[in-house]
Design a protein around this motif. Structure first.
Motif, short mmCIF file in Angstrom:
data_model
loop_
_atom_site.label_atom_id
_atom_site.label_comp_id
_atom_site.label_asym_id
_atom_site.label_seq_id
_atom_site.Cartn_x
_atom_site.Cartn_y
_atom_site.Cartn_z
N TYR A 84 0.75 -1.18 -0.18
CA TYR A 84 0.01 -0.19 0.07
C TYR A 84 0.83 1.35 -0.15
CZ TYR A 84 -3.17 3.52 2.00
OH TYR A 84 -3.84 4.82 2.02
N GLY A 85 1.96 1.16 0.76
CA GLY A 85 2.70 2.37 1.09
C GLY A 85 3.65 2.64 -0.47
N THR A 86 4.01 1.67 -0.95
CA THR A 86 4.86 1.50 -2.37
C THR A 86 3.76 2.30 -3.39
OG1 THR A 86 6.22 -0.16 -1.68
CG2 THR A 86 6.10 0.37 -3.94
N ILE A 87 2.71 1.93 -3.47
CA ILE A 87 1.72 2.30 -4.47
C ILE A 87 1.36 3.64 -4.14
CG2 ILE A 87 -0.62 2.03 -5.40
CD1 ILE A 87 -0.27 -0.92 -5.07
N VAL A 88 1.01 4.06 -3.03
CA VAL A 88 0.41 5.31 -2.55
C VAL A 88 1.68 6.46 -2.90
CG1 VAL A 88 -0.41 7.07 -0.88
CG2 VAL A 88 -1.10 4.51 -1.10
N THR A 89 2.79 6.19 -2.31
CA THR A 89 3.81 7.18 -2.31
C THR A 89 4.22 7.45 -3.92
OG1 THR A 89 5.55 5.39 -1.95
CG2 THR A 89 4.82 6.70 -0.08
N SER A 90 4.22 6.26 -4.69
CA SER A 90 4.60 6.41 -6.05
C SER A 90 3.52 7.17 -6.82
CB SER A 90 4.72 5.12 -6.96
OG SER A 90 5.84 4.27 -6.00
N LEU A 91 2.32 6.99 -6.42
CA LEU A 91 1.06 7.90 -7.40
C LEU A 91 1.28 9.19 -6.86
CD1 LEU A 91 -1.81 5.40 -7.00
CD2 LEU A 91 -0.49 5.85 -9.03
N ILE A 92 1.57 9.65 -5.65
CA ILE A 92 1.77 11.13 -5.28
C ILE A 92 3.06 11.41 -5.96
CG2 ILE A 92 2.38 12.58 -3.42
CD1 ILE A 92 0.92 10.53 -1.80
N ALA A 93 4.14 10.80 -6.10
CA ALA A 93 5.06 11.37 -6.87
C ALA A 93 4.93 11.66 -8.45
CB ALA A 93 6.40 10.33 -6.62
N MET A 94 4.24 10.65 -9.00
CA MET A 94 3.75 10.85 -10.20
C MET A 94 2.79 11.89 -10.68
SD MET A 94 5.58 8.76 -12.40
CE MET A 94 6.84 9.17 -11.17
N LEU A 95 1.74 12.23 -9.64
CA LEU A 95 0.54 13.19 -9.66
C LEU A 95 1.46 14.68 -9.55
CD1 LEU A 95 -1.98 12.02 -7.69
CD2 LEU A 95 -2.04 12.04 -9.76
N ILE A 96 2.72 14.76 -8.91
CA ILE A 96 3.45 16.04 -8.86
C ILE A 96 4.39 16.20 -9.91
CG2 ILE A 96 4.95 17.10 -7.27
CD1 ILE A 96 3.65 15.94 -4.92
N ALA A 97 5.11 14.95 -10.05
CA ALA A 97 6.35 15.28 -11.14
C ALA A 97 6.09 15.40 -12.49
CB ALA A 97 7.29 14.00 -10.78
N VAL A 98 4.60 14.45 -12.98
CA VAL A 98 4.53 14.42 -14.37
C VAL A 98 4.21 15.91 -14.84
CG1 VAL A 98 3.05 13.62 -16.15
CG2 VAL A 98 3.99 12.27 -14.46
N PRO A 99 3.41 16.64 -14.29
CA PRO A 99 2.93 17.82 -14.87
C PRO A 99 3.90 19.21 -14.72
CG PRO A 99 1.67 17.53 -12.76
CD PRO A 99 2.16 16.16 -13.30
N VAL A 100 4.75 18.96 -13.45
CA VAL A 100 5.83 20.01 -13.36
C VAL A 100 6.93 19.60 -14.20
CG1 VAL A 100 7.78 20.52 -11.60
CG2 VAL A 100 5.32 19.98 -10.87
N GLY A 101 7.22 18.33 -14.58
CA GLY A 101 8.39 18.02 -15.50
C GLY A 101 8.03 18.37 -16.90
N LEU A 102 6.54 18.23 -17.32
CA LEU A 102 6.26 18.52 -18.67
C LEU A 102 6.13 20.14 -18.74
CD1 LEU A 102 3.29 16.18 -19.54
CD2 LEU A 102 5.59 15.93 -20.26
N GLY A 103 5.86 20.74 -17.68
CA GLY A 103 6.02 22.24 -17.56
C GLY A 103 7.52 22.68 -17.81
N ILE A 104 8.35 22.23 -17.01
CA ILE A 104 9.67 22.62 -17.24
C ILE A 104 10.24 22.18 -18.70
CG2 ILE A 104 12.00 22.10 -16.68
CD1 ILE A 104 10.95 21.42 -13.77
#
Length: 324
Positions: A84-104
């Motif tokens: 559960y912790g692995t999936i949740v933390t990875s999803l949080i990371a993707m929700l933040i990093a994907v839009p920010v990375g594409l914006g950069i």
């Protein structure tokens, strides 16, 4: 005279062709051996994980995946909190990093002044070279206290009366927890997503961008309707690379997640991941069941990563078929 000159030339040419053929055959055999070696190593890893997991599989069966227990004294173990912790933390990371990375990536390719593009790009790529333990130390001593003092109290106060969000952001502000771990993972995977997206954005033919600008498209419309469809395969590949890094990250997450073997609905609550559990407890594992349970966690992480990569490959295949 011509015959005496041509015969040595033909002989030299024949020897050159034979030498090239031998080199080509050697190169073919070496590359094939390298590919086979990769498959052998991968198979050996799988066999080792399965063999090491057998005592745990026999002791707990399928209940290992659904149990929250983790008691080394009684040899009672469950993988649910770690998964559960692995999936949740990875999803949080993707929700933040994907839009920010594409914006950069968009900023660097379309909006950033030319003298600043290279320095900013190098600075972002340098983030990928920082050791994970440095991220963990920074997260524990700098980022987590900031989250505890300024972010968590404000979020708890803002969403305290909202039905779903009050549960999602409930509990005392510890600072450490799954949300903090997700933020740290987002910072760690951001360079991969931003760098790969920038590189594939630069492969878009200028003619397509000029055509979009010629019909009156804004930068947002050009990125949405021209650049992203043209580069979607590369962008998805970068996102999957970042997700693979997030799923397997160990030390940085271990510092800030709290290492609690329980499933909590709140993102502020401490938790654990598969990698963090293995790193924390493998040196203290005494007994066959304890060690086997940790190895089975590694097997679960292996198959979880494999499933993610298989889904990504299937998605890319569907995109290529539609494009064709």
């Amino acid at each position: 005279m011509e015959q005496s000159v041509s015969q040595p030339a033909v002989a030299d040419r024949g020897r050159s062709l034979a030498r090239i053929a031998i080199i080509d055959r050697v190169f073919h055999q070496v590359t094939r051996a390298a590919a086979i070696a990769v498959l052998i190593i991968l198979g050996g890893v799988i066999v080792s994980l399965v063999h090491g997991s057998l005592p745990s599989m026999k002791a707990f069966g399928f209940g290992f995946l659904t149990s929250q227990a983790w008691n080394p004294v009684t040899d009672n173990f469950g993988a649910l909190p770690a998964v559960y912790g692995t999936i949740v933390t990875s999803l949080i990371a993707m929700l933040i990093a994907v839009p920010v990375g594409l914006g950069i990536a968009t900023f660097l390719t379309e909006l950033c002044p030319h003298p600043l593009r290279h320095p900013i790009g190098v600075a972002i790529e340098l983030l990928a070279g920082i050791p994970s333990i440095i991220y963990g130390i920074w997260g524990l001593f700098i980022f987590a206290p900031f989250i505890q003092a300024h972010v968590q109290p404000a979020v708890i106060s803002a969403f305290g009366n909202v039905p779903v969000l009050s549960t999602l952001f409930a509990g005392p502000p510890y600072g450490i927890g799954m949300l903090t771990a997700g933020f740290i993972l987002a910072i760690m995977v951001l360079p991969f997503i931003a760098s790969i997206s920038r590189d594939v954005f630069e492969t878009v033919p200028p003619l397509l961008k000029e055509a979009a600008a010629g019909i009156g498209c804004t930068t947002w419309e050009m990125m949405r309707h021209v650049v992203l469809p043209y580069t979607r395969v590369g962008v998805i590949g970068g996102v999957m690379l970042g997700l693979g890094r997030a799923l397997g990250e160990t030390m940085a997450v271990t510092f800030v997640i709290g290492n609690a073997h329980k499933v909590a609905p709140s993102l502020f609550a401490p938790g654990t991941t598969i990698s963090a559990t293995i790193a924390n407890e493998f040196t203290e594992a005494v007994g066959d069941i304890y060690t086997s349970a940790l190895i089975q966690l590694g097997l679960i992480l292996f198959f979880l990563t494999f499933i993610v990569l298989a889904c990504a490959r299937y998605m890319l295949m569907r995109i290529e078929q539609k494009s064709a």
